[in-house]
Design an enzyme around this catalytic site. Sequence first.
Site, PDB file in Angstrom:
ATOM      1  N   SER A 237       3.830   2.035   2.789  1.00 36.68           N
ATOM      2  CA  SER A 237       3.772   0.768   3.487  1.00 36.68           C
ATOM      3  C   SER A 237       5.374   0.462   3.861  1.00 36.68           C
ATOM      4  CB  SER A 237       2.996  -0.353   2.657  1.00 36.68           C
ATOM      5  OG  SER A 237       4.260  -0.391   1.473  1.00 36.68           O
TER       6      SER A 237
ATOM      7  N   GLY B 204       0.683  -1.160  -0.093  1.00 36.13           N
ATOM      8  CA  GLY B 204      -0.014   0.030  -0.100  1.00 36.13           C
ATOM      9  C   GLY B 204       0.857   1.177  -0.005  1.00 36.13           C
ATOM     10  N   VAL B 205       0.052   2.376  -0.038  1.00 38.73           N
ATOM     11  CA  VAL B 205       1.000   3.758  -0.308  1.00 38.73           C
ATOM     12  C   VAL B 205       1.402   3.804   1.277  1.00 38.73           C
ATOM     13  CG1 VAL B 205       0.516   5.929  -0.122  1.00 38.73           C
ATOM     14  CG2 VAL B 205      -0.613   4.683  -1.991  1.00 38.73           C
TER      15      VAL B 205
ATOM     16  N   HIS C  45      13.013  10.873  -1.422  1.00 38.18           N
ATOM     17  CA  HIS C  45      13.530   9.602  -1.806  1.00 38.18           C
ATOM     18  C   HIS C  45      14.893   9.759  -2.261  1.00 38.18           C
ATOM     19  CE1 HIS C  45      10.054   6.589  -2.660  1.00 38.18           C
ATOM     20  NE2 HIS C  45       9.651   7.645  -2.176  1.00 38.18           N
TER      21      HIS C  45
END
EC number: 2.7.1.156
Length: 179
Positions: free
Chosen positions: A12, A9-10, A49
């Site tokens: 996760s 999931g988003v 990121h």
Amino acid sequence: MSLILVTGGVRSGKSRFAEDLARDAAQDVLYVATGKAWDDEMARRIELHRERRPDTWGLCELGGRLSESLDASKGYSVVLLDCLSTWVSGRLMDIPEQAWRDESITKEIVGEAKAWLDAVAQTNQTVIAVTSEVGLGGVAMSRLGRWFADILGDVNQQAARQADTVYAVIAGLPWRMKG
């Protein structure tokens, strides 16, 4: 070639887990980024990121087509694509509303993913592909959301069939599902 699919999931923890897999596999890693900074919040996610990745990793920022990563990945033993779901959403964002759910566009996007997976199968690289699992929630409220889920579901199923190893990450915990 080895294809590893990491889904979840988003938020996760799937991207962090995939980054750890890549870091453990080799030093010559190409990070293939599919995200676009549509707004300030997305720009911040992209920056987070970037901050997590080693400076030694190569970077390919996709302009839209998955095939762009194939030439860029030559010379790397590990390729980390993050992520298929963001790539699908980016492709759909470029489609005018009157063309939503157009079957030829659906076939084009799913076909592009299949062609990329087939090309990856011909390489000697380890390819780690991250994707979001949208099949655990309810049916989307919007036409675009339902189209996204339909296309991504097809892309994810293709990738999982072709992958040597599949992980699902839930609440930061990876679960090996295949391989």
